[in-house]
Scaffold this motif. Sequence first.
Motif, mmCIF file in Angstrom:
data_model
loop_
_atom_site.group_PDB
_atom_site.id
_atom_site.type_symbol
_atom_site.label_atom_id
_atom_site.label_comp_id
_atom_site.label_asym_id
_atom_site.label_seq_id
_atom_site.Cartn_x
_atom_site.Cartn_y
_atom_site.Cartn_z
ATOM 1 N N LEU A 1 129.518 48.787 16.222
ATOM 2 C CA LEU A 1 128.207 48.131 16.249
ATOM 3 C C LEU A 1 128.410 46.640 16.026
ATOM 4 O O LEU A 1 128.968 46.214 15.010
ATOM 5 N N ALA A 2 127.970 45.831 16.983
ATOM 6 C CA ALA A 2 128.222 44.387 16.892
ATOM 7 C C ALA A 2 126.941 43.558 16.925
ATOM 8 O O ALA A 2 126.852 42.537 16.267
ATOM 9 N N ARG A 3 125.948 43.983 17.664
ATOM 10 C CA ARG A 3 124.734 43.197 17.896
ATOM 11 C C ARG A 3 125.098 41.806 18.396
ATOM 12 O O ARG A 3 125.702 41.019 17.682
ATOM 13 N N GLY A 4 124.728 41.522 19.634
ATOM 14 C CA GLY A 4 125.217 40.326 20.307
ATOM 15 C C GLY A 4 124.659 38.998 19.845
ATOM 16 O O GLY A 4 125.146 37.956 20.257
ATOM 17 N N LEU A 5 123.622 39.007 19.001
ATOM 18 C CA LEU A 5 123.024 37.734 18.596
ATOM 19 C C LEU A 5 123.978 36.966 17.687
ATOM 20 O O LEU A 5 124.556 37.504 16.759
ATOM 21 N N ASN A 6 124.101 35.664 17.949
ATOM 22 C CA ASN A 6 125.097 34.850 17.257
ATOM 23 C C ASN A 6 124.786 34.593 15.792
ATOM 24 O O ASN A 6 125.679 34.253 15.024
ATOM 25 N N TYR A 7 123.514 34.729 15.379
ATOM 26 C CA TYR A 7 123.171 34.260 14.035
ATOM 27 C C TYR A 7 123.504 35.245 12.916
ATOM 28 O O TYR A 7 123.391 34.910 11.745
ATOM 29 N N TYR A 8 123.922 36.479 13.243
ATOM 30 C CA TYR A 8 124.233 37.443 12.184
ATOM 31 C C TYR A 8 125.519 37.070 11.453
ATOM 32 O O TYR A 8 126.505 36.655 12.072
ATOM 33 N N THR A 9 125.505 37.245 10.121
ATOM 34 C CA THR A 9 126.650 36.830 9.300
ATOM 35 C C THR A 9 127.189 37.943 8.406
ATOM 36 O O THR A 9 128.282 37.794 7.849
ATOM 37 N N GLY A 10 126.463 39.030 8.218
ATOM 38 C CA GLY A 10 126.889 40.077 7.290
ATOM 39 C C GLY A 10 126.546 41.449 7.804
ATOM 40 O O GLY A 10 126.864 41.804 8.944
ATOM 41 N N VAL A 11 125.867 42.245 6.969
ATOM 42 C CA VAL A 11 125.491 43.603 7.344
ATOM 43 C C VAL A 11 124.570 43.576 8.564
ATOM 44 O O VAL A 11 123.678 42.727 8.665
ATOM 45 N N ILE A 12 124.804 44.498 9.497
ATOM 46 C CA ILE A 12 123.947 44.628 10.684
ATOM 47 C C ILE A 12 123.506 46.080 10.822
ATOM 48 O O ILE A 12 124.213 47.003 10.410
ATOM 49 N N PHE A 13 122.304 46.262 11.384
ATOM 50 C CA PHE A 13 121.699 47.586 11.524
ATOM 51 C C PHE A 13 121.293 47.831 12.972
ATOM 52 O O PHE A 13 120.940 46.897 13.701
ATOM 53 N N GLU A 14 121.286 49.098 13.348
ATOM 54 C CA GLU A 14 120.685 49.519 14.604
ATOM 55 C C GLU A 14 120.260 50.979 14.438
ATOM 56 O O GLU A 14 120.982 51.753 13.802
ATOM 57 N N VAL A 15 119.112 51.334 14.987
ATOM 58 C CA VAL A 15 118.611 52.705 14.842
ATOM 59 C C VAL A 15 118.476 53.345 16.214
ATOM 60 O O VAL A 15 117.932 52.743 17.143
ATOM 61 N N GLU A 16 118.968 54.570 16.316
ATOM 62 C CA GLU A 16 118.860 55.332 17.554
ATOM 63 C C GLU A 16 118.170 56.665 17.291
ATOM 64 O O GLU A 16 118.224 57.184 16.172
ATOM 65 N N SER A 17 117.507 57.198 18.317
ATOM 66 C CA SER A 17 116.901 58.523 18.250
ATOM 67 C C SER A 17 117.544 59.384 19.331
ATOM 68 O O SER A 17 117.623 58.965 20.493
#
Length: 451
Positions: free
Chosen positions: A287-303
Motif C-alpha cells: 500500500l503506497a497511496r500515490g499522493l506526494n504529501y503523505y509522510t507516515g501511516v497511510i490507510f485504504e479501505v476495501e470492500s
Amino acid sequence: MGKPSIPKGTRDFLPKQMAGRNYIFDTVKTVFKNHGFLQIETPAVENLSTLTGKYGEEGDQLMFKILNRGDKFKKAISNRYEKETDFAELALKYDQTVPFARFVVQNQNELTFPFKRYQIQPVWRADRPGKGRYREFYQCDVDIIGSDSLLCEVEFIQIYNEVLTALKIPNYTIKINNRKILYGIAEVVGEKEKIIDITVAIDKLDKIGLEKVNQEMSNKGVSDDAIDKLQSIINLSGSTAEKLTALKVFLSSSETGLKGVEELSYIFDYVNKLGIEESSIAFDVTLARGLNYYTGVIFEVESVGFKGSICGGGRYDGLTDQFGLKGMGAVGISFGADRIYDVLLENDLFPKEVLQTLEVFFVNFGEYEERYIMPMLSELRSKGVSSEIYPTAGKMKKQMSYANSKGVRYVVLVGTNEIQTGQVSVKDMNTASQKEMNFKQFLDIFSNSET
C-alpha cells in the motif's frame, strides 16, 4: 439543439438516490461529531498555485484547470502561451486536504490546536470515467492538525470501524502501511532518490499486476538489482507480526524504515486492546497511496466484491510548511461517499425506511374532504412527520401510483363516511394492512416510534 446530456463521469441524483446519499452523510456526521470534530467548508475553486505540486505528476495532470477570461486569455493567445499560468490561474479542488492546509494557515489565529475538523464537499478530477470512478464525487473528510501523537491514527481506525459498521459495509478491510517503511525500503535497495517513482508504481499493483509494476519502475530508471531486491518485500506474506518482524531484519540499516515499523507495531498493539476485529485490519506493505504529501501511516479501505478503495487517508506532517506555517503534525482520512453508495446499492443494504421519502399521503376525494384534512396535515408536519395531500381530486389509481413513486409508508383515506364517524382509514404500505382509527391514535404511531 441536440439531446440533453451531462459530462462523462458526472451523475444526476433522483430523490431516492439523494435519500440514500443523505443516509451516508448523516451516518458519517454522527460519528464525526461524537469524536469531537467540527465542520468547515472551503471554496470549490482554489488558486492553481495552491494545488500544483502537492499530488505528484499524475495528480497535477488530473486537475480541472479553469481558463482565464477576457484580456488575460487574449494576451495569452497573442503571447503564444509561454507558461501554464498564462492560460489558467484557478482550478477546481482535487481533494479536501491541500485546501484544508491552506485554510489552517490563513485562519490559524482563529483556531485552537490540535484542531479537529470534518468536511463533506465535492471534488473534481479529470480522470477516465468508469465503474466506481467519477470526475465529480463527494469526499467526507475528517482530520486532526497540530498533533504528532499516534493516538490520532488509532482514533481514525475507530472512526473507520464505527462508520463502516453502522453502514453495514460487507467484509471491509482497513489496509495500513507507513510511508517511512516505503522510504526505508527504497533506501535499503539503493534507490532512495527514486522513492516517488517506486511508491507510485507499487501503488498500482492491484490494478496492473506485478510484471507491469516492475516494468514501470524500470522505465523510471530504477535499477534491475533494486527491482530484484524489492520482489521479496512486494510478495511479503504471513501474519502482521511475522511481516513486521521480517521488515525489521530487511530494514535494519534504515533508521527511517525502522521508525515506520515501530509506529505500526504501536498502532496494531493499541487497536488489539480496543477489541476491534483483527480480520477487519490488515498490514499491506504494497500500500503506497500515490499522493506526494503523505509522510507516515497511510490507510485504504476495501470492500470484498467492489473494485477499488472506498476510503483512504494518512499522516501528512509538514504540508502547511508549503504555505508558511512550520512544524504542524497532521493526519486525516476520507470516506468516498459515491463509492460507498455504490457498495450499498449493489448489496441492497439501504434500510427500507431510508428510501421512503414520504411518511403520510392523504388521498384527495374533493374540496370538502381537503378542508377537513388540512389541519391534520399541519399537525403532522409540526411533529416532523413528512406528509402531503394529492393536489387535486382524481382517480384512485393515479393517486396511488404517485404515492408509490414516493415510497410512502402510510396512505390515509378520509371520505364522507370517515368525516361523519371522526375516523381515518390508514393503510400501512409495508404490511398491506388497513385499519380505522381516530386521528389522535394515528398521531400516537409516530410518538411511539420516537421512543
